[in-house]
Design a protein around this motif. Structure first.
Motif, short mmCIF file in Angstrom:
data_model
loop_
_atom_site.label_atom_id
_atom_site.label_comp_id
_atom_site.label_asym_id
_atom_site.label_seq_id
_atom_site.Cartn_x
_atom_site.Cartn_y
_atom_site.Cartn_z
N LEU A 287 3.30 7.55 -23.47
CA LEU A 287 2.63 7.58 -24.77
C LEU A 287 1.33 8.36 -24.73
CD1 LEU A 287 3.13 3.82 -25.77
CD2 LEU A 287 4.35 5.79 -26.72
N LEU A 288 0.83 8.65 -23.54
CA LEU A 288 -0.45 9.33 -23.40
C LEU A 288 -0.30 10.84 -23.22
CD1 LEU A 288 -2.21 6.82 -20.96
CD2 LEU A 288 -2.56 7.03 -23.43
N THR A 289 0.90 11.33 -23.09
CA THR A 289 1.12 12.76 -22.88
C THR A 289 1.46 13.46 -24.19
OG1 THR A 289 3.46 12.38 -22.39
CG2 THR A 289 1.93 12.37 -20.54
N GLY A 290 1.25 14.78 -24.19
CA GLY A 290 1.57 15.57 -25.38
C GLY A 290 0.51 15.52 -26.45
N HIS A 291 -0.72 15.10 -26.09
CA HIS A 291 -1.79 14.99 -27.08
C HIS A 291 -2.99 15.85 -26.71
CE1 HIS A 291 0.40 11.66 -28.89
NE2 HIS A 291 0.49 11.11 -27.69
N PHE B 22 0.84 -1.20 0.00
CA PHE B 22 0.00 0.00 0.00
C PHE B 22 0.88 1.25 0.00
CE2 PHE B 22 -1.84 3.35 2.71
CZ PHE B 22 -2.94 3.71 1.94
N SER B 23 1.87 1.26 0.87
CA SER B 23 2.79 2.39 0.94
C SER B 23 3.53 2.57 -0.37
CB SER B 23 3.79 2.17 2.09
OG SER B 23 4.70 3.23 2.17
N TYR B 24 3.92 1.46 -0.99
CA TYR B 24 4.62 1.53 -2.27
C TYR B 24 3.75 2.20 -3.33
CZ TYR B 24 7.02 -0.03 -6.49
OH TYR B 24 7.65 -0.07 -7.71
N GLN B 25 2.46 1.87 -3.36
CA GLN B 25 1.57 2.46 -4.35
C GLN B 25 1.40 3.96 -4.14
OE1 GLN B 25 0.48 0.76 -7.00
NE2 GLN B 25 1.55 -1.03 -6.18
N ILE B 26 1.40 4.39 -2.88
CA ILE B 26 1.31 5.83 -2.60
C ILE B 26 2.55 6.55 -3.13
CG2 ILE B 26 1.28 7.58 -0.77
CD1 ILE B 26 -0.36 5.66 0.90
N GLY B 27 3.72 6.01 -2.80
CA GLY B 27 4.96 6.61 -3.31
C GLY B 27 5.01 6.61 -4.82
N LEU B 28 4.56 5.51 -5.42
CA LEU B 28 4.56 5.40 -6.88
C LEU B 28 3.60 6.41 -7.50
CD1 LEU B 28 5.74 3.76 -9.23
CD2 LEU B 28 3.80 2.20 -9.01
N THR B 29 2.50 6.69 -6.83
CA THR B 29 1.57 7.71 -7.31
C THR B 29 2.25 9.06 -7.39
OG1 THR B 29 -0.32 6.54 -6.34
CG2 THR B 29 -0.62 8.86 -6.87
N GLY B 30 2.96 9.43 -6.33
CA GLY B 30 3.65 10.72 -6.32
C GLY B 30 4.70 10.84 -7.39
N THR B 31 5.54 9.82 -7.55
CA THR B 31 6.61 9.89 -8.54
C THR B 31 6.07 9.81 -9.96
OG1 THR B 31 6.96 7.50 -8.38
CG2 THR B 31 8.33 8.91 -6.99
N THR B 32 5.01 9.03 -10.18
CA THR B 32 4.43 8.93 -11.52
C THR B 32 3.81 10.25 -11.95
OG1 THR B 32 3.95 6.58 -11.19
CG2 THR B 32 2.75 7.70 -12.94
N LEU B 33 3.05 10.86 -11.06
CA LEU B 33 2.44 12.16 -11.39
C LEU B 33 3.51 13.22 -11.61
CD1 LEU B 33 -0.57 12.13 -8.90
CD2 LEU B 33 -0.66 11.85 -11.38
N HIS B 34 4.63 13.10 -10.89
CA HIS B 34 5.73 14.05 -11.08
C HIS B 34 6.43 13.83 -12.41
CE1 HIS B 34 9.33 16.43 -10.34
NE2 HIS B 34 10.05 15.36 -10.62
N ASP B 35 6.76 12.58 -12.72
CA ASP B 35 7.52 12.28 -13.93
C ASP B 35 6.73 12.58 -15.20
OD1 ASP B 35 9.56 11.43 -12.30
OD2 ASP B 35 9.09 9.29 -12.50
N VAL B 36 5.44 12.30 -15.16
CA VAL B 36 4.63 12.44 -16.37
C VAL B 36 4.00 13.82 -16.50
CG1 VAL B 36 2.68 11.50 -17.68
CG2 VAL B 36 4.16 9.97 -16.37
#
Length: 440
Positions: free
Chosen positions: A276-280, A118-132
């Protein structure tokens, strides 16, 4: 307590943390299937699917993915059949197999491990939203934590709804990503099926182990979800919605992203397709952000639900209270950055956890024979089978890299549990006196 003994006047919001789910509270096959199908159809599995195809090529990678999922189906499906027939959650199953006191070790262990995920998914949410999308990772993780805890606190109904939403949303967004990936490359979808791979870091059986290991923990705790099924057959079919169907699709989508050349760094990021979903345009970007929260939120909520139901069986607290408490702890771990190191020890789940499931299954098979062997609330045969199975799987992990650790541990635990139970039962039987035959 038998299912028939549970009063019919329970609140419709009751989660039955300490009792079997009564028949009048059971849910439809679609509802329970949605709970399970929405769990593995996630971005993380697309990443792993891409890694497998990158190292094995599409044909062999598909074989590894399918084999791993069929093995998961046999494992999770059997536990789900038992759960659908009895209405008992994982903690109650563990009590029957490991003893009234002994279950605390098993339930506490797995209910804590899933909070790590669960904690991993929270951290992954933050980094994914930041990276993308360039969001602040702490704000993104904080938003995810609040949403995921709120979903979990609503109970099994919310998990069903998010599954009904998240599964088609994943398929749509993955389809859009594949479209853009094909549009920017020179490889057709049919040509991608002959993709031969570009790496050699993962062998075939290591890839099978990855597929199994990803759900070794929550797969063992499947009863928390499939106890809501109306019977054993419905529980089995609900598990099949996840393994092999949803999990295979998620892995293969990631594999296709790599095979068509749509992955930026397949050796490390596998089949991650959010780029692949960004920039459109702003509309698709907004949909992609919603997709991240819904997709990772489904995984996080399922893990937190497993943890909250598990610990509610060991404490006086109810599931919803524990969802908030454990969710807060998981969020703190994520926001401090510790989450990024969790996977280093969670990879050993394929060694430690499958023998637990073996004991749960064999405990049902030998239920009548094993019952008299419980000593002071502890079932010693169960712990012996778990320990020997896990030890053997650990040896195989380090000494036989080509083996599938989960299968080794499961098979050994089944063998040990069966042998010890039959031996103890034979010793407990009274000696049979054969009458002498009179002679002339």
């Amino acid at each position: 307590m038998n299912v028939s003994e549970v009063p019919a006047t329970e609140s419709p919001a009751e989660e039955y943390e300490n009792d079997p789910v009564p028949m009048e509270a059971r849910r439809s096959l679609l509802s329970v299937s949605a709970v399970w199908a929405g769990f593995p159809m996630c971005l993380g599995n697309a990443v792993f699917g891409g890694l497998i195809v990158y190292n094995q090529g599409f044909a062999k990678g598909f074989s590894a993915i399918l084999l791993g999922n069929l093995l998961l189906f046999g494992y999770v499906g059997t536990l789900s059949w038992i759960a659908g027939g009895s209405g008992r959650n994982f903690a109650l199953q563990a009590q029957a197999a490991f003893g009234r006191r002994g279950r605390a070790v098993v339930v506490g262990f797995l209910a804590t491990v899933v909070i790590g995920w669960f904690s991993y998914q929270i951290g992954l949410t933050g980094t994914t939203l930041h990276d993308v999308f360039g969001w602040n990772p702490l704000w993104g993780a904080g938003l995810g934590a609040v949403l995921y805890v709120a979903i979990t606190a609503l109970g099994i109904r919310a998990l069903s709804v998010i599954g009904l939403i998240g599964t088609p949303l994943f398929l749509v967004m993955a389809g859009v990503a594949l479209y853009f990936g094909l549009a920017r490359g020179d490889i057709s979808l049919s040509q991608s099926l002959s993709y031969s791979g570009g790496g050699s870091a993962l062998g075939f059986w290591a890839c099978v182990s990855i597929v199994i290991g990803g759900f070794a923990d929550s797969g063992t705790m499947t009863a928390d979800f499939t106890r809501w099924a109306r019977d054993g057959r419905s529980g089995l079919l609900a598990a099949a919605a996840a393994f092999p169907i949803a999990n295979t699709i998620a892995f293969l989508i990631g594999g296709l992203v790599v095979a068509i050349g749509g992955a930026n760094d397949p050796a490390n990021n596998g089949g991650a397709f959010l780029g692949l979903l960004t920039g459109h345009g702003p509309l698709l970007t907004a949909l992609a952000a919603i997709f991240v929260l819904a997709n990772l939120g489904s995984v996080a909520a399922h893990c937190l639900y497993n943890g909250a139901v598990g610990w509610s069986g060991l404490t006086p607290l109810r599931m919803r209270t524990l969802a908030v408490l454990l969710g807060t702890v998981g969020a703190i771990i994520a926001l401090t950055g510790i989450w990024s190191h969790i996977v280093n020890w969670l990879v050993l789940l394929g060694v430690i956890v499958p023998p637990i499931g073996a004991v749960l299954i064999m405990g049902q098979v030998f239920a009548k024979r094993a019952a008299p062997l419980v000593i002071a609330g502890v079932q010693p045969i169960a712990f012996a089978a778990w320990a020997i199975g896990a030890l053997t799987a650990g040896i195989a992990h380090y000494q036989l890299p080509g083996s599938v650790d989960a299968v080794v541990g499961f098979a050994v635990a089944v063998t040990v549990h069966t042998g010890l139970t039959l031996a103890r039962t034979a010793q407990a039987k009274p000696a049979v006196t054969v009458p002498e035959i009179a002679t002339a």
